[in-house]
Motif scaffolding. Structure first.
Motif, mmCIF file in Angstrom:
data_model
loop_
_atom_site.group_PDB
_atom_site.id
_atom_site.type_symbol
_atom_site.label_atom_id
_atom_site.label_comp_id
_atom_site.label_asym_id
_atom_site.label_seq_id
_atom_site.Cartn_x
_atom_site.Cartn_y
_atom_site.Cartn_z
ATOM 1 N N SER A 69 43.874 23.680 32.871
ATOM 2 C CA SER A 69 42.424 23.825 33.067
ATOM 3 C C SER A 69 42.069 24.838 34.152
ATOM 4 N N ASP A 70 43.074 25.501 34.709
ATOM 5 C CA ASP A 70 42.830 26.402 35.840
ATOM 6 C C ASP A 70 42.101 27.680 35.418
ATOM 7 N N LEU A 71 41.190 28.130 36.271
ATOM 8 C CA LEU A 71 40.620 29.468 36.184
ATOM 9 C C LEU A 71 40.996 30.170 37.480
ATOM 10 N N ILE A 72 41.860 31.154 37.413
ATOM 11 C CA ILE A 72 42.367 31.837 38.605
ATOM 12 C C ILE A 72 41.694 33.198 38.708
ATOM 13 N N ILE A 73 41.059 33.452 39.828
ATOM 14 C CA ILE A 73 40.391 34.732 40.069
ATOM 15 C C ILE A 73 41.111 35.454 41.205
ATOM 16 N N VAL A 74 41.578 36.653 40.937
ATOM 17 C CA VAL A 74 42.222 37.484 41.955
ATOM 18 C C VAL A 74 41.196 38.512 42.411
ATOM 19 N N ALA A 75 40.838 38.470 43.678
ATOM 20 C CA ALA A 75 39.789 39.359 44.180
ATOM 21 C C ALA A 75 40.235 40.032 45.474
ATOM 22 N N ALA A 76 39.915 41.302 45.595
ATOM 23 C CA ALA A 76 40.210 42.050 46.826
ATOM 24 C C ALA A 76 39.529 43.411 46.714
ATOM 25 N N ARG A 77 39.597 44.172 47.792
ATOM 26 C CA ARG A 77 39.042 45.528 47.782
ATOM 27 C C ARG A 77 39.855 46.422 46.842
ATOM 28 N N PRO A 78 39.324 47.600 46.448
ATOM 29 C CA PRO A 78 40.071 48.516 45.587
ATOM 30 C C PRO A 78 41.399 48.933 46.203
#
Length: 230
Positions: free
Chosen positions: A180-189
């Motif tokens: 059920s996981d939703l994994i979001i990878v976020a960072a600057r360019p």
């Protein structure tokens, strides 16, 4: 105590000393008993909402011509200088809430006494329940939230219950990828988001997981944001 002006003065002084505290309180202008303090606090909220730092100059500017009605700039200076430390900020907030609850409950009781009815009894009960929740329901600070996340991350999850990520520390924090996981990878360019995500996808596939990869190029990219997705 129906009014606690000392607590109001101290809380406003704390915010003038450390502007970021405005983000840590759920108070509203209506919770203040003194009209001057309502105006000052509203100005602080408006300054913060506009994205500016909450400090003496920005608050005075926001008050504009009405600054004289609250006692002038000297009154704000007195508020800030009268606070030796911001350590008791939450205590001042609690005292303001308690005084507001007493005032509001007294008004409700007087209204009922002047016009008693069955409907009025229900309104008194509803008001009592409502006031009990004020200052509690949304009284978590950013530090509370971050501490909770930190503790959850470093709490052993036991055996791997999902698909292994290939990273031992990440598996210990998450128990592996769950259905059920939703994994979001976020960072600057240019921080390696795509490479990191593809590496995780490869590891998951090698461990028996089913992986689909969707690459999407943003039509525009500014200096603060970048886009990649899996």
């Amino acid at each position: 105590m129906l009014k606690n002006l000392e607590a109001e003065e101290s809380l406003l002084g704390c915010i003038l000393v450390e502007g970021e505290l405005i983000k840590e309180t759920t108070l509203e202008p209506k919770h203040f008993a003194d009209e001057r303090h309502k105006r000052i606090f509203k100005a602080m909220r408006d300054v913060d909402s506009s994205g500016q730092p909450v400090e003496m100059v920005t608050v005075v500017t926001e008050l504009g011509d009405t600054v004289e009605a609250i006692g002038g700039t000297s009154y704000l200076v007195d508020l800030a200088s009268s606070v030796p430390s911001v350590i008791n900020f939450e205590t001042y907030q609690t005292l303001i809430y308690e005084a507001f609850k007493l005032r509001d409950m007294q008004k409700t009781a007087l209204d009922f006494a002047n016009n008693p009815s069955d409907e009025g009894i229900l309104q008194v009960y509803q008001k009592t329940v409502e006031l009990q929740e004020i200052g509690i329901k949304n009284n978590r600070t950013k530090m509370d939230v971050l501490t909770e996340i930190y503790n959850d991350m470093y709490q052993e999850k036991g055996e791997i219950t999902g698909v292994e990520t290939g990273l031992a520390d990440l598996d210990a924090m998450t128990g592996g990828w769950q259905g059920s996981d939703l994994i979001i990878v976020a960072a600057r360019p240019s921080m390696g988001k795509t490479a990191f995500a593809l590496n995780l996808a490869q590891n998951a596939a090698l461990k028996g997981g089913v992986v689909d990869v969707f690459l999407w190029r943003c039509p525009t990219v500014n200096l603060l944001t970048g886009c990649s997705a899996i």
